[in-house]
Design an enzyme around this catalytic site. Structure first.
Site, short mmCIF file in Angstrom:
data_model
loop_
_atom_site.label_atom_id
_atom_site.label_comp_id
_atom_site.label_asym_id
_atom_site.label_seq_id
_atom_site.Cartn_x
_atom_site.Cartn_y
_atom_site.Cartn_z
N LYS A 70 -2.64 -4.79 -17.46
CA LYS A 70 -3.49 -6.05 -17.20
C LYS A 70 -2.63 -7.28 -18.02
CE LYS A 70 -6.96 -7.03 -19.85
NZ LYS A 70 -8.18 -7.11 -20.58
N ARG A 113 -16.16 -4.59 -18.54
CA ARG A 113 -15.58 -3.66 -19.42
C ARG A 113 -15.88 -3.71 -20.86
NH1 ARG A 113 -11.62 -4.56 -23.07
NH2 ARG A 113 -9.41 -4.72 -22.09
N GLN A 141 -17.65 -14.31 -23.44
CA GLN A 141 -17.93 -12.79 -23.47
C GLN A 141 -19.50 -12.44 -23.68
OE1 GLN A 141 -17.82 -8.98 -22.90
NE2 GLN A 141 -16.04 -10.04 -22.56
N GLY A 235 -14.99 -8.77 -31.34
CA GLY A 235 -13.96 -10.07 -31.34
C GLY A 235 -12.60 -9.82 -31.99
N ASP A 237 -9.44 -8.69 -32.00
CA ASP A 237 -8.67 -7.82 -31.03
C ASP A 237 -7.21 -8.26 -31.34
OD1 ASP A 237 -8.67 -10.36 -30.31
OD2 ASP A 237 -9.27 -10.02 -28.12
N LYS A 241 -7.61 -10.88 -37.35
CA LYS A 241 -9.00 -11.52 -37.07
C LYS A 241 -10.04 -10.66 -37.81
CE LYS A 241 -8.49 -13.40 -32.39
NZ LYS A 241 -9.41 -13.22 -30.87
#
Length: 337
Positions: A70, A113, A141, A235, A237, A241
């Site tokens: 992806k 997903r 999201q 969040g 990722d 973060k």
């Protein structure tokens, strides 16, 4: 030459249901735990720090004889140009021949997903009588997290949405009934939706909290968290973060989607580097829990956490389902390459 199926966002929306995606995501977690998958290194590149970047995730589903990748880009200035900030594609290949099977839009599948992942964390770790759901974040999201959790957990009666700007949460909630009905065929007549005005009070009164923000400093403090709360931290990722107070992790049952990746870029990355927690705090991956290899919650007072950074395996498996259904229903376009 190969004839491959190509699906745009609208094609994917027509054929994928949240029930299907939750089943697919759960099957991938099981396969990963059984050693039937490989996750390959992530490629991340910033064209302009904080303004434009790309992310390439890839992997191999041995049990399905599929591999793929992806590629997703985020260009913040696209808003001014009238085009989406998040753009991407998923490519699926046959692992027996190396032949390409198809390509799909990435944005919608990623949303589906990821929503399924957050919901599965709650399904397996939250209290069985959980009624109050809090979504921290009102971005793209959030709708997927709500749809997936309502699909996976039938006891939810109240959904609250918090945003950095209160107006964003109010506008999000104003549209939520119609979006859930039209996009996911979810009946919300029995559910109360509210925009959060006081985050602390909402945290104290929530059974399930799903965080979907780009925050680099905690937005939820430990002293707000009540016994029995479940967190799905979505969040965080990428490196740097962090959404919840690191001290929350010290007194919680901690599960991850992929141990190595979460240690590198997940919610646990900074607490590990700071020495607030160490690797032994991780009870296992969600696949361990689904397969009954480890225990999860055993009473209603435990605080539980699922740290999910996302895996290309989920995208590939979901895209493959979409491609198969599109073939059956003659949806999408075909191209020779």
């Amino acid at each position: 030459m190969f004839k491959i199926q190509i699906l745009c966002k609208e094609d994917v929306q027509k054929i994928l249901s949240m029930h299907q995606v939750i089943e697919v995501v759960e099957s991938v977690y099981k396969a990963k735990n059984e050693g039937l998958t490989d996750v390959w290194p992530t490629v991340f590149y910033e064209f302009s720090p904080g303004r434009a970047d790309l992310d390439i995730k890839s992997g191999y589903l041995k049990n399905k004889q599929l591999f793929g990748h992806k590629t997703v880009t985020w260009f913040g200035d696209n808003t001014e140009k009238g085009i989406p900030t998040l753009i991407g594609m998923i490519a699926v290949f046959d692992a027996q021949t190396g032949a390409p099977l198809g390509m799909t839009d990435a944005a919608y599948i990623t949303g589906m997903r990821t929503g399924a992942a957050g919901a599965l964390g709650a399904k397996y770790l939250a209290r069985k009588d959980a009624e109050n759901l809090l979504i921290v974040g009102a971005g793209n999201q959030s709708i997927f997290q709500i749809a997936a959790t309502l699909t996976a957990i039938s006891t939810i009666k109240k959904v609250r949405v918090a945003a950095q700007q209160a107006g964003n949460a109010k506008s999000f909630v104003a549209e939520i009934h119609d979006k859930l009905q039209q996009q996911f065929a979810i009946n919300t007549e029995h559910i109360l939706f509210e925009a959060v005005e006081n985050l602390e009070a909402s945290v104290r009164d929530s059974h399930i909290i799903i965080t979907v923000t780009p925050s680099r400093k905690p937005v939820i403090k430990k002293e707000w968290v009540q016994k029995g709360t479940h967190f799905s931290c979505i969040g965080a990722d990428m490196e740097g973060k962090q959404e919840i107070d690191a001290e929350i992790l010290t007194s919680s049952l901690l599960f991850v989607d992929d141990t190595k990746h979460c240690q590198e870029v997940g919610e646990i990355e900074i607490p590990l580097k700071q020495g607030i927690i160490h690797e032994t705090y991780i009870i296992g991956e969600l696949g361990d829990l689904i397969l009954g290899k480890v225990n999860g919650r055993i009473n209603d007072e435990q605080i539980t956490i699922f740290d999910a950074t996302g895996m290309a395996l989920l995208d590939i498996a979901t895209a493959n389902v979409a491609l198969k259904q599109a073939e059956q229903h003659e949806i999408g376009t075909k191209s020779m390459i």
